[in-house]
Design an enzyme around this catalytic site. Structure first.
Site, PDB file in Angstrom:
ATOM      1  CG  ASN A 152      -0.357  -0.068   2.492  1.00  0.00           C
ATOM      2  OD1 ASN A 152       0.705  -0.658   2.670  1.00  0.00           O
ATOM      3  ND2 ASN A 152      -0.972   0.557   3.470  1.00  0.00           N
ATOM      4  N   GLY A 228       1.817  -6.177   7.237  1.00  0.00           N
ATOM      5  CA  GLY A 228       0.907  -6.773   6.260  1.00  0.00           C
ATOM      6  C   GLY A 228      -0.382  -7.184   6.937  1.00  0.00           C
ATOM      7  CD  GLU A 250       3.606  -2.003  13.589  1.00  0.00           C
ATOM      8  OE1 GLU A 250       2.417  -1.645  13.643  1.00  0.00           O
ATOM      9  OE2 GLU A 250       4.386  -1.880  14.553  1.00  0.00           O
ATOM     10  CB  CYS A 284      -2.563   0.071   8.050  1.00  0.00           C
ATOM     11  SG  CYS A 284      -1.146   1.133   8.360  1.00  0.00           S
ATOM     12  CD  GLU A 463       7.250  -1.040  12.265  1.00  0.00           C
ATOM     13  OE1 GLU A 463       6.474  -0.225  11.729  1.00  0.00           O
ATOM     14  OE2 GLU A 463       7.787  -1.974  11.649  1.00  0.00           O
TER      15      GLU A 463
HETATM   16  P1  NDP Z   1      -0.033  -9.389   3.040  1.00  0.00           P
HETATM   17  O1  NDP Z   1      -0.087  -9.897   4.412  1.00  0.00           O
HETATM   18  O2  NDP Z   1      -0.744 -10.134   1.975  1.00  0.00           O
HETATM   19  O3  NDP Z   1       1.470  -9.249   2.535  1.00  0.00           O
HETATM   20  C1  NDP Z   1       2.464  -8.508   3.219  1.00  0.00           C
HETATM   21  C2  NDP Z   1       3.823  -9.023   2.796  1.00  0.00           C
HETATM   22  O4  NDP Z   1       3.990 -10.353   3.267  1.00  0.00           O
HETATM   23  C3  NDP Z   1       4.014  -9.084   1.284  1.00  0.00           C
HETATM   24  O5  NDP Z   1       5.354  -8.786   0.977  1.00  0.00           O
HETATM   25  C4  NDP Z   1       3.673 -10.532   0.990  1.00  0.00           C
HETATM   26  O6  NDP Z   1       4.199 -10.989  -0.214  1.00  0.00           O
HETATM   27  C5  NDP Z   1       4.310 -11.206   2.188  1.00  0.00           C
HETATM   28  N1  NDP Z   1       3.796 -12.550   2.456  1.00  0.00           N
HETATM   29  C6  NDP Z   1       2.662 -13.139   2.029  1.00  0.00           C
HETATM   30  N2  NDP Z   1       2.568 -14.411   2.490  1.00  0.00           N
HETATM   31  C7  NDP Z   1       3.679 -14.640   3.231  1.00  0.00           C
HETATM   32  C8  NDP Z   1       4.180 -15.756   3.982  1.00  0.00           C
HETATM   33  N3  NDP Z   1       3.511 -16.914   4.038  1.00  0.00           N
HETATM   34  N4  NDP Z   1       5.333 -15.634   4.638  1.00  0.00           N
HETATM   35  C9  NDP Z   1       6.019 -14.466   4.616  1.00  0.00           C
HETATM   36  N5  NDP Z   1       5.627 -13.386   3.891  1.00  0.00           N
HETATM   37  C10 NDP Z   1       4.465 -13.454   3.231  1.00  0.00           C
HETATM   38  O7  NDP Z   1      -0.532  -7.874   3.120  1.00  0.00           O
HETATM   39  P2  NDP Z   1      -0.795  -6.898   1.917  1.00  0.00           P
HETATM   40  O8  NDP Z   1       0.447  -6.742   1.096  1.00  0.00           O
HETATM   41  O9  NDP Z   1      -2.074  -7.313   1.265  1.00  0.00           O
HETATM   42  O10 NDP Z   1      -0.995  -5.500   2.676  1.00  0.00           O
HETATM   43  C11 NDP Z   1      -2.213  -5.081   3.184  1.00  0.00           C
HETATM   44  C12 NDP Z   1      -2.312  -5.349   4.665  1.00  0.00           C
HETATM   45  O11 NDP Z   1      -1.240  -4.710   5.338  1.00  0.00           O
HETATM   46  C13 NDP Z   1      -3.558  -4.809   5.288  1.00  0.00           C
HETATM   47  O12 NDP Z   1      -4.092  -5.762   6.164  1.00  0.00           O
HETATM   48  C14 NDP Z   1      -3.075  -3.604   6.072  1.00  0.00           C
HETATM   49  O13 NDP Z   1      -3.883  -3.265   7.162  1.00  0.00           O
HETATM   50  C15 NDP Z   1      -1.729  -4.045   6.494  1.00  0.00           C
HETATM   51  N6  NDP Z   1      -0.894  -2.907   6.825  1.00  0.00           N
HETATM   52  C16 NDP Z   1      -0.585  -2.676   8.142  1.00  0.00           C
HETATM   53  C17 NDP Z   1       0.155  -1.569   8.495  1.00  0.00           C
HETATM   54  C18 NDP Z   1       0.520  -1.320   9.914  1.00  0.00           C
HETATM   55  O14 NDP Z   1       1.425  -0.519  10.142  1.00  0.00           O
HETATM   56  N7  NDP Z   1      -0.089  -1.956  10.883  1.00  0.00           N
HETATM   57  C19 NDP Z   1       0.610  -0.598   7.478  1.00  0.00           C
HETATM   58  C20 NDP Z   1       0.240  -0.954   6.147  1.00  0.00           C
HETATM   59  C21 NDP Z   1      -0.488  -2.073   5.837  1.00  0.00           C
HETATM   60  P3  NDP Z   1       3.264 -10.985  -1.552  1.00  0.00           P
HETATM   61  O15 NDP Z   1       2.986  -9.564  -1.846  1.00  0.00           O
HETATM   62  O16 NDP Z   1       4.104 -11.622  -2.563  1.00  0.00           O
HETATM   63  O17 NDP Z   1       2.045 -11.774  -1.215  1.00  0.00           O
END
Ligand code: NDP
Length: 482
Positions: A152, A228, A250, A284, A463
């Protein structure tokens, strides 16, 4: 047309994945493949980890001011390449170019500068035991750490993790989201230009299920900093925790935006437009549940819906587009499935609720009109689950007690926004909201020194500022008898 092939950054060089395979990278505003991403796997992570292992002693011993100087050079290079990086971010993610220029890229360089200078002020604690002994606590780098970031705010969140890790003397194996890899790739070129020693930072592109999972499970990668989704975070914790890795998570949010009748109406209205729909609602910290106190409910709703219906959804490159494309077709479908669910649950769409075809080159892009939904109960699925798109719900409340029940009812607790002129009320809300962050009469005002993170299923750890250095270091207490 030959498409640009993104490369991994391992051991100081740009390299192809061991598999020789690539994945398609799609421009979401056009709906077409425009570049290719390494389809890396555990072999690339092994190579990256070994490069990091080789570099770790020398980087840990590099004086802080030298590490800081290199990071400051990277920050300067980000600023010098603002236009190119902002354009790349906008193309990769679908976000308006003006947002990438004003927020994403400047924030990436300030992350680098903040932690590059912060480390110079980070000091050891000392505890004097009245003549019996003196303790001092050393903070040492962990060694090789893993950083995994989402799509994002691609470069913004990528640098938010790697900057404190590098500044505190760790070597990093990092994975940006497979959906938005471009600025991390361009960043790796800037690291080479700035003279970051080989192996200190390694960026491996590819799928979460392969690359992310290999980082998480690698026995020699001793800490994982992840941003994520909550489900992914849960999975990562289930792998990393039994290996006794340090974990910073996070995760998702379902943030309340609480508007009391005594608020500064115009300010609350204007900021709620941003907190609802900035970055197509894919931050987020966006407030996705708007609670308005009954005496101003109708007035606020009418003014808000009127403004939202006038927002322009269109080509992210156009300076008058308020919203660009959502990040992918899959994400568009997910968001729209929640619009359908909201209707099944008895909600009324006040504006939006549809996909948009802006025409021209954006005919096949993934656009959604900003959507406001009314008439749902606080505990229905639409109001409990993270949608992460340009969709908000709006509902009235009467008392502080009632709105606290609504606000705190979800499994999440990342951020909350409160609008009131009454300092007592603001203080009570700050104390009683189950949330890592509470903004009063503002939104997204960020001091990088403050703790950042969520409670409940929104995350583990904090963080920001010295919290990040504490995470990326191990402490040794030395006790000397006097
Ligand atoms: P994901 O959880 O799908 O992915 C986050 C990262 O993890 C990506 O690089 C993804 O790779 C990787 N990933 C996916 N599966 C695995 C695994 N099994 N093991 C290790 N790494 C993995 O999140 P999104 O990218 O869809 O982001 C959106 C989410 O992030 C929302 O829920 C949002 O709320 C949250 N978010 C939280 C923030 C915070 O500070 N709390 C800030 C910003 C976002 P790939 O892309 O290849 O799937």
């Amino acid at each position: 047309m030959r498409l640009l092939k993104i490369q991994n950054y391992i051991g100081g060089s740009l390299v192809a994945p061991n598999s020789g395979k690539y994945l398609d990278n799609i421009n979401p505003a056009i709906g077409e493949v425009y570049s290719q991403i390494p389809d890396s796997d555990r072999h690339d992570i092994e190579q990256a980890q070994q490069a990091a292992e080789k570099a770790k002693e020398s980087w840990a011993k590099t004086p802080k001011n030298k590490r800081s100087e290199i990071m400051m050079r990277i920050a300067d290079l980000i600023d010098q390449n603002l236009e190119e990086l902002a354009k790349a971010e906008s193309i990769d993610n679908g976000k308006p170019l003006k947002l990438a220029k004003a927020v994403d890229i400047p924030r990436a360089s300030s992350n680098m500068r903040f932690f590059a200078t912060g480390i110079l002020h980070y000091s050891n604690e000392s505890h004097d035991m009245d003549g019996i002994a003196i303790n001092y606590t050393l903070r040492k780098p962990i060694g090789v750490v893993g950083c995994i970031s989402p799509w994002n705010l691609p470069l913004y969140l990528f640098t938010w993790k790697i900057a404190p890790a590098l500044a505190s003397g760790n070597c990093v194996v990092a994975k940006p989201s497979e959906v938005t890899p471009m600025t991390a790739y361009l960043f790796s070129k800037l690291c080479i230009e700035a003279g970051l020693p080989a192996g200190v930072l390694n960026i491996v592109h590819g799928l979460g299920s392969k690359v992310g999972a290999s980082i998480t499970s690698h026995p020699k990668i001793k800490a994982i900093s992840f941003t994520g989704g909550t489900a992914t975070g849960k999975h990562i914790a289930s792998v990393a925790a039994p290996m006794f890795k340090k974990l910073s998570l996070e995760l998702g949010g379902k943030n309340p935006n609480i508007i009391f009748a005594d608020c500064d109406f115009e300010k609350a209205l204007k900021t709620t437009m941003h907190s609802s729909f900035a970055n197509q609602g894919q931050i987020c910290l966006c407030g996705s549940r708007i609670f308005v106190q009954r005496p101003i409910y109708d007035k606020f709703k009418t003014a808000f819906v009127d403004k939202v219906s006038k927002l322009k959804v269109g080509n992210p490159m156009d300076s008058d587009s308020n919203l660009g494309a959502v990040v992918s077709k899959e994400h568009q479908e997910k968001v729209m499935s929640y619009v359908a669910l909201a209707q099944e649950e008895g909600g009324t769409i006040l504006t939006g609720g549809v996909t948009v075809n802006p025409g021209g080159i954006n005919e096949k892009g993934y656009f959604i009109r900003p959507t406001v939904i009314e008439g749902l109960s606080f505990d229905c699925r639409t109001n409990q689950e993270e949608i992460f798109g340009p969709v908000v719900t709006i509902m009235p409340f009467d008392t502080e007690e009632e709105v606290l029940t609504y606000a705190n009812s979800t499994e999440y607790g990342l951020a909350a926004t409160v609008w009131t002129q009454d300092v007592g009320k603001a203080t009570r809300m700050g104390a009683n909201l189950e949330s890592g962050i509470v903004w009063v009469n503002c939104w997204l005002v960020r001091d990088l020194r403050t703790p950042f993170g969520g409670v409940k299923n929104s995350g583990v750890g904090r963080e920001g500022g010295f919290n990040a250095f504490n995470f990326f270091t191990e402490s040794t207490n030395v006790c000397i008898a006097l």
